[in-house]
Design a protein around this motif. Sequence first.
Motif, PDB file in Angstrom:
ATOM      1  N   UNK A 198      25.764  13.480  61.182  1.00 49.61           N
ATOM      2  CA  UNK A 198      26.515  13.359  59.930  1.00 49.61           C
ATOM      3  C   UNK A 198      25.681  13.871  58.762  1.00 49.61           C
ATOM      4  N   UNK A 199      24.396  13.536  58.767  1.00 53.73           N
ATOM      5  CA  UNK A 199      23.520  14.015  57.689  1.00 53.73           C
ATOM      6  C   UNK A 199      23.418  15.529  57.714  1.00 53.73           C
ATOM      7  N   UNK A 200      23.394  16.092  58.900  1.00 52.22           N
ATOM      8  CA  UNK A 200      23.264  17.548  59.010  1.00 52.22           C
ATOM      9  C   UNK A 200      24.540  18.246  58.555  1.00 52.22           C
ATOM     10  N   UNK A 201      25.695  17.677  58.917  1.00 45.76           N
ATOM     11  CA  UNK A 201      26.964  18.316  58.580  1.00 45.76           C
ATOM     12  C   UNK A 201      27.397  18.024  57.152  1.00 45.76           C
ATOM     13  N   UNK A 202      26.994  16.878  56.626  1.00 44.18           N
ATOM     14  CA  UNK A 202      27.400  16.511  55.275  1.00 44.18           C
ATOM     15  C   UNK A 202      28.710  15.761  55.222  1.00 44.18           C
ATOM     16  N   UNK A 203      29.311  15.480  56.358  1.00 44.09           N
ATOM     17  CA  UNK A 203      30.567  14.719  56.394  1.00 44.09           C
ATOM     18  C   UNK A 203      30.693  14.058  57.754  1.00 44.09           C
ATOM     19  N   UNK A 204      31.542  13.029  57.817  1.00 45.54           N
ATOM     20  CA  UNK A 204      31.735  12.342  59.092  1.00 45.54           C
ATOM     21  C   UNK A 204      32.432  13.254  60.094  1.00 45.54           C
ATOM     22  N   UNK A 205      33.484  13.933  59.662  1.00 45.52           N
ATOM     23  CA  UNK A 205      34.203  14.811  60.591  1.00 45.52           C
ATOM     24  C   UNK A 205      33.298  15.933  61.096  1.00 45.52           C
ATOM     25  N   UNK A 222      39.986  18.667  69.497  1.00 43.08           N
ATOM     26  CA  UNK A 222      40.624  17.477  68.948  1.00 43.08           C
ATOM     27  C   UNK A 222      39.741  16.240  68.970  1.00 43.08           C
ATOM     28  N   UNK A 223      38.467  16.414  69.300  1.00 47.94           N
ATOM     29  CA  UNK A 223      37.567  15.264  69.445  1.00 47.94           C
ATOM     30  C   UNK A 223      37.438  14.468  68.149  1.00 47.94           C
ATOM     31  N   UNK A 224      37.157  15.152  67.043  1.00 49.10           N
ATOM     32  CA  UNK A 224      36.949  14.445  65.779  1.00 49.10           C
ATOM     33  C   UNK A 224      38.203  13.680  65.376  1.00 49.10           C
ATOM     34  N   UNK A 225      39.356  14.282  65.572  1.00 44.82           N
ATOM     35  CA  UNK A 225      40.605  13.605  65.214  1.00 44.82           C
ATOM     36  C   UNK A 225      40.815  12.360  66.071  1.00 44.82           C
ATOM     37  N   UNK A 226      40.481  12.431  67.340  1.00 46.17           N
ATOM     38  CA  UNK A 226      40.613  11.257  68.214  1.00 46.17           C
ATOM     39  C   UNK A 226      39.737  10.115  67.711  1.00 46.17           C
ATOM     40  N   UNK A 227      38.482  10.449  67.410  1.00 44.32           N
ATOM     41  CA  UNK A 227      37.556   9.404  66.967  1.00 44.32           C
ATOM     42  C   UNK A 227      38.014   8.814  65.643  1.00 44.32           C
ATOM     43  N   UNK A 228      38.425   9.658  64.698  1.00 44.11           N
ATOM     44  CA  UNK A 228      38.840   9.165  63.392  1.00 44.11           C
ATOM     45  C   UNK A 228      40.122   8.341  63.492  1.00 44.11           C
ATOM     46  N   UNK A 229      41.031   8.729  64.393  1.00 42.46           N
ATOM     47  CA  UNK A 229      42.253   7.950  64.586  1.00 42.46           C
ATOM     48  C   UNK A 229      41.925   6.571  65.161  1.00 42.46           C
ATOM     49  N   UNK A 253      39.510   8.762  75.853  1.00 46.13           N
ATOM     50  CA  UNK A 253      38.565   9.304  76.824  1.00 46.13           C
ATOM     51  C   UNK A 253      39.201   9.454  78.188  1.00 46.13           C
ATOM     52  N   UNK A 254      40.213   8.638  78.464  1.00 45.28           N
ATOM     53  CA  UNK A 254      40.859   8.707  79.764  1.00 45.28           C
ATOM     54  C   UNK A 254      42.013   9.694  79.777  1.00 45.28           C
ATOM     55  N   UNK A 255      42.444  10.179  78.577  1.00 41.74           N
ATOM     56  CA  UNK A 255      43.565  11.097  78.474  1.00 41.74           C
ATOM     57  C   UNK A 255      43.132  12.307  77.661  1.00 41.74           C
ATOM     58  N   UNK A 256      42.553  13.324  78.285  1.00 41.88           N
ATOM     59  CA  UNK A 256      42.061  14.485  77.542  1.00 41.88           C
ATOM     60  C   UNK A 256      43.188  15.141  76.759  1.00 41.88           C
ATOM     61  N   UNK A 257      42.824  15.748  75.647  1.00 40.93           N
ATOM     62  CA  UNK A 257      43.810  16.432  74.824  1.00 40.93           C
ATOM     63  C   UNK A 257      44.310  17.680  75.525  1.00 40.93           C
ATOM     64  N   UNK A 258      45.429  18.181  75.033  1.00 40.83           N
ATOM     65  CA  UNK A 258      45.959  19.429  75.575  1.00 40.83           C
ATOM     66  C   UNK A 258      44.984  20.560  75.296  1.00 40.83           C
ATOM     67  N   UNK A 259      44.846  21.519  76.221  1.00 40.54           N
ATOM     68  CA  UNK A 259      43.904  22.615  76.024  1.00 40.54           C
ATOM     69  C   UNK A 259      44.189  23.385  74.750  1.00 40.54           C
ATOM     70  N   UNK A 260      43.118  23.743  74.040  1.00 42.00           N
ATOM     71  CA  UNK A 260      43.230  24.572  72.849  1.00 42.00           C
ATOM     72  C   UNK A 260      42.409  25.833  73.101  1.00 42.00           C
ATOM     73  N   UNK A 261      41.979  26.472  72.018  1.00 39.22           N
ATOM     74  CA  UNK A 261      41.191  27.687  72.205  1.00 39.22           C
ATOM     75  C   UNK A 261      39.928  27.391  73.001  1.00 39.22           C
ATOM     76  N   UNK A 262      39.348  26.219  72.784  1.00 38.00           N
ATOM     77  CA  UNK A 262      38.220  25.764  73.589  1.00 38.00           C
ATOM     78  C   UNK A 262      38.651  24.468  74.251  1.00 38.00           C
TER      79      UNK A 262
END
Length: 280
Positions: A198-205, A222-229, A253-262
């Motif tokens: 967080x310190x390196x990025x300057x934000x929580x997301x 979608x990892x950051x959105x999952x954690x923030x939700x 963690x038990x239900x991976x998000x739909x595939x995106x560009x990565x």
Amino acid sequence: MTATEKIAQLGRGMRTFAGDVAEGFFEIMHNGFALVGLAVVFCIIMLSTRPELRQQGEERLTSWLTARQVAALGIRPEPDAIERATAANPGDLPREQANVAYWIAKKYKVAPEPLAALVAEAYAVGRGIRLDPTLILAVMAVESSFNPFAQSPVGAQGLMQVMTEIHSDKYLHFGGQYAAFDPKTNLRVGVKVLQECIARAGSIEGGLRYYVGAANLPSDGGYAKKVLAEHARLYQVAKGKPMPDNMPGLRAAAKPAEPTAVPATPANASAPAIKVASLS
């Protein structure tokens, strides 16, 4: 002397004999108890003046009792085993923490006692570095679903799915890399890594993107959105707001998000070469 007189005299003699025997017996018993009492007093004096004798006696008694228990139970008792348990009574927690512990236990099908210990630790650590404890718990939820023995294909381990090999220096303070599977140690190391991200990025997301190893990728899956939700849900639970049981994303963690560009991969498995490798 008539036969009747002889019988009477014999009876008196038997009674006298019986009385003498009884008196002698009671005398012996009295003296015996006196000797036992003296022996006990002597032993007490000896034990008080010779602590090493008392210690030897206690050790022998403990050994004897242990042997009896092993024979009765078929297992060797270990009274100190409770000290290794990561558990606490949720009812003893402050209300906010108890709300979170009970809710997580129900959602993730985990015993509330170990969760109570983890929630208390997250609050203690988080408040110490001014990081919201429910964010820490949200990372654990998405990373491992509160499985302290979880491991990803690339070596992220434990509750916070820390890359143990990369952050081996942090585990030196806790006795070595196997401490990654101690829930509280993994939490502390994971929080340290998250704080640095967080310190390196300057934000929580942005810090969450670093944490999952996707800072230099087009998407974090979608990892950051999952954690923030999950963080938002846990925050509301902590404040006492009722939350429905069937809200989506509770078991991210038990239900991976739909595939995106990565493609998103659970448990910090994405981009192992980038996964907070430069942080120490």
